[in-house]
Motif scaffolding. Structure first.
Motif, PDB file in Angstrom:
ATOM      1  N   ALA A  73       0.822  -1.214   0.000  1.00 18.17           N
ATOM      2  CA  ALA A  73       0.000   0.000   0.000  1.00 18.17           C
ATOM      3  C   ALA A  73       0.857   1.265   0.000  1.00 18.17           C
ATOM      4  N   GLN A  74       2.091   1.164   0.507  1.00 19.09           N
ATOM      5  CA  GLN A  74       3.012   2.303   0.518  1.00 19.09           C
ATOM      6  C   GLN A  74       3.722   2.469  -0.817  1.00 19.09           C
ATOM      7  N   GLY A  75       3.513   1.520  -1.733  1.00 16.80           N
ATOM      8  CA  GLY A  75       4.166   1.587  -3.046  1.00 16.80           C
ATOM      9  C   GLY A  75       5.592   1.070  -3.054  1.00 16.80           C
ATOM     10  N   VAL A  76       5.969   0.347  -2.014  1.00 18.02           N
ATOM     11  CA  VAL A  76       7.313  -0.221  -1.949  1.00 18.02           C
ATOM     12  C   VAL A  76       7.392  -1.404  -2.919  1.00 18.02           C
ATOM     13  N   VAL A  77       8.367  -1.364  -3.813  1.00 16.28           N
ATOM     14  CA  VAL A  77       8.546  -2.448  -4.779  1.00 16.28           C
ATOM     15  C   VAL A  77       9.313  -3.565  -4.084  1.00 16.28           C
ATOM     16  N   LEU A  78       8.681  -4.740  -4.014  1.00 15.90           N
ATOM     17  CA  LEU A  78       9.261  -5.878  -3.312  1.00 15.90           C
ATOM     18  C   LEU A  78       9.344  -7.081  -4.245  1.00 15.90           C
ATOM     19  N   PRO A  79      10.271  -7.995  -3.971  1.00 16.23           N
ATOM     20  CA  PRO A  79      10.339  -9.210  -4.787  1.00 16.23           C
ATOM     21  C   PRO A  79       9.143 -10.111  -4.487  1.00 16.23           C
ATOM     22  N   SER A  80       8.947 -11.077  -5.354  1.00 18.97           N
ATOM     23  CA  SER A  80       7.887 -12.061  -5.129  1.00 18.97           C
ATOM     24  C   SER A  80       8.520 -13.441  -5.048  1.00 18.97           C
ATOM     25  N   PRO A  81       8.363 -14.137  -3.945  1.00 19.68           N
ATOM     26  CA  PRO A  81       7.618 -13.749  -2.746  1.00 19.68           C
ATOM     27  C   PRO A  81       8.383 -12.719  -1.912  1.00 19.68           C
ATOM     28  N   LYS A  82       7.626 -11.999  -1.090  1.00 25.44           N
ATOM     29  CA  LYS A  82       8.216 -10.991  -0.212  1.00 25.44           C
ATOM     30  C   LYS A  82       9.090 -11.660   0.848  1.00 25.44           C
ATOM     31  N   PHE A  83      10.165 -10.992   1.225  1.00 26.45           N
ATOM     32  CA  PHE A  83      11.001 -11.504   2.305  1.00 26.45           C
ATOM     33  C   PHE A  83      10.256 -11.398   3.636  1.00 26.45           C
ATOM     34  N   ILE A  84       9.678 -10.225   3.919  1.00 24.89           N
ATOM     35  CA  ILE A  84       8.841 -10.030   5.107  1.00 24.89           C
ATOM     36  C   ILE A  84       7.410  -9.853   4.613  1.00 24.89           C
ATOM     37  N   ASP A  85       6.512 -10.735   5.013  1.00 19.94           N
ATOM     38  CA  ASP A  85       5.123 -10.638   4.599  1.00 19.94           C
ATOM     39  C   ASP A  85       4.241 -10.588   5.841  1.00 19.94           C
ATOM     40  N   ARG A  86       3.877 -11.722   6.374  1.00 20.49           N
ATOM     41  CA  ARG A  86       3.136 -11.778   7.633  1.00 20.49           C
ATOM     42  C   ARG A  86       4.161 -11.909   8.763  1.00 20.49           C
ATOM     43  N   VAL A  87       4.091 -11.020   9.730  1.00 21.04           N
ATOM     44  CA  VAL A  87       4.989 -11.075  10.884  1.00 21.04           C
ATOM     45  C   VAL A  87       4.189 -11.610  12.060  1.00 21.04           C
ATOM     46  N   THR A  88       4.640 -12.733  12.606  1.00 16.35           N
ATOM     47  CA  THR A  88       3.978 -13.350  13.748  1.00 16.35           C
ATOM     48  C   THR A  88       4.852 -13.188  14.985  1.00 16.35           C
ATOM     49  N   LEU A  89       4.295 -12.550  16.002  1.00 16.77           N
ATOM     50  CA  LEU A  89       4.983 -12.403  17.275  1.00 16.77           C
ATOM     51  C   LEU A  89       4.280 -13.287  18.293  1.00 16.77           C
ATOM     52  N   PRO A 103       5.066  -4.075  20.581  1.00 17.27           N
ATOM     53  CA  PRO A 103       5.130  -3.325  19.336  1.00 17.27           C
ATOM     54  C   PRO A 103       5.897  -4.074  18.244  1.00 17.27           C
ATOM     55  N   LEU A 104       5.703  -3.617  17.016  1.00 25.33           N
ATOM     56  CA  LEU A 104       6.440  -4.132  15.870  1.00 25.33           C
ATOM     57  C   LEU A 104       7.198  -2.986  15.233  1.00 25.33           C
ATOM     58  N   VAL A 105       8.511  -3.139  15.137  1.00 26.52           N
ATOM     59  CA  VAL A 105       9.378  -2.219  14.411  1.00 26.52           C
ATOM     60  C   VAL A 105       9.756  -2.968  13.139  1.00 26.52           C
ATOM     61  N   VAL A 106       9.405  -2.413  11.957  1.00 26.55           N
ATOM     62  CA  VAL A 106       9.472  -3.230  10.746  1.00 26.55           C
ATOM     63  C   VAL A 106       9.962  -2.451   9.527  1.00 26.55           C
ATOM     64  N   SER A 107      10.633  -3.182   8.651  1.00 29.19           N
ATOM     65  CA  SER A 107      10.983  -2.735   7.307  1.00 29.19           C
ATOM     66  C   SER A 107      10.706  -3.925   6.387  1.00 29.19           C
ATOM     67  N   PRO A 108      10.844  -3.771   5.093  1.00 32.80           N
ATOM     68  CA  PRO A 108      10.640  -4.932   4.213  1.00 32.80           C
ATOM     69  C   PRO A 108      11.692  -6.024   4.395  1.00 32.80           C
ATOM     70  N   TRP A 109      12.759  -5.730   5.163  1.00 32.80           N
ATOM     71  CA  TRP A 109      13.881  -6.661   5.266  1.00 32.80           C
ATOM     72  C   TRP A 109      14.182  -7.132   6.675  1.00 32.80           C
ATOM     73  N   ALA A 110      13.529  -6.557   7.672  1.00 35.92           N
ATOM     74  CA  ALA A 110      13.815  -6.932   9.056  1.00 35.92           C
ATOM     75  C   ALA A 110      12.686  -6.458   9.964  1.00 35.92           C
ATOM     76  N   TYR A 111      12.606  -7.068  11.154  1.00 35.80           N
ATOM     77  CA  TYR A 111      11.663  -6.599  12.171  1.00 35.80           C
ATOM     78  C   TYR A 111      12.194  -6.948  13.546  1.00 35.80           C
ATOM     79  N   SER A 112      11.659  -6.246  14.551  1.00 33.38           N
ATOM     80  CA  SER A 112      11.990  -6.551  15.935  1.00 33.38           C
ATOM     81  C   SER A 112      10.812  -6.150  16.813  1.00 33.38           C
ATOM     82  N   THR A 113      10.891  -6.598  18.057  1.00 32.67           N
ATOM     83  CA  THR A 113       9.875  -6.271  19.038  1.00 32.67           C
ATOM     84  C   THR A 113      10.542  -6.174  20.411  1.00 32.67           C
ATOM     85  N   TYR A 114       9.779  -5.796  21.377  1.00 28.49           N
ATOM     86  CA  TYR A 114      10.229  -5.772  22.760  1.00 28.49           C
ATOM     87  C   TYR A 114       8.995  -5.738  23.637  1.00 28.49           C
ATOM     88  N   ARG A 115       9.169  -5.983  24.905  1.00 28.43           N
ATOM     89  CA  ARG A 115       8.041  -5.847  25.820  1.00 28.43           C
ATOM     90  C   ARG A 115       8.073  -4.459  26.438  1.00 28.43           C
TER      91      ARG A 115
END
Length: 117
Positions: A73-89, A103-115
């Motif tokens: 939706a942001q118009g980011v061009v990503l490969p198919s399949p996406k590296f990061i698609d559904r993020v499950t915490l 929380p989710l801190v995310v980019s198309p290539w990485a993500y992290s969380t914390y309590r």
């Protein structure tokens, strides 16, 4: 009583993740049970706690974020399949009197969380 909340931060753009679809599941012996769905607001947060009051129970949970759809939706061009698609915490709630902020801190290539609280 405590509550469960979340937010999304898009570190590619350095701004809140607006319009991210989120699903909350209880993970039980019989499998996963959908508890709630939400969409992040203008601040990347859900407008109300995901769990609070009597719905806040000790147990295992999963938050699933539709990060790939958000980046589409942001118009980011990503490969198919996406590296990061559904993020499950996957996380546990051990004390229902405390606040759990996941929380989710995310980019198309990485993500992290914390309590958080």
């Amino acid at each position: 009583m405590g509550k469960l909340s979340t937010h999304v931060l898009d570190i590619t753009l350095g701004q809140p993740g607006v319009g991210v679809q989120i699903a909350l599941y209880a993970v039980e012996a019989e499998g996963k049970r959908l508890l709630k769905t939400a969409v992040t607001n203008h601040d990347g947060r859900c407008s109300a706690p995901l769990l609070e009051g009597d719905s806040m129970q000790v147990g295992q949970y999963e938050l699933v974020f539709a990060a790939g759809d958000y980046f589409d939706a942001q118009g980011v061009v990503l490969p198919s399949p996406k590296f990061i698609d559904r993020v499950t915490l996957a996380f546990g709630i051990a004390d229902v009197t405390q606040n759990y902020h996941v929380p989710l801190v995310v980019s198309p290539w990485a993500y992290s969380t914390y309590r958080g609280s």
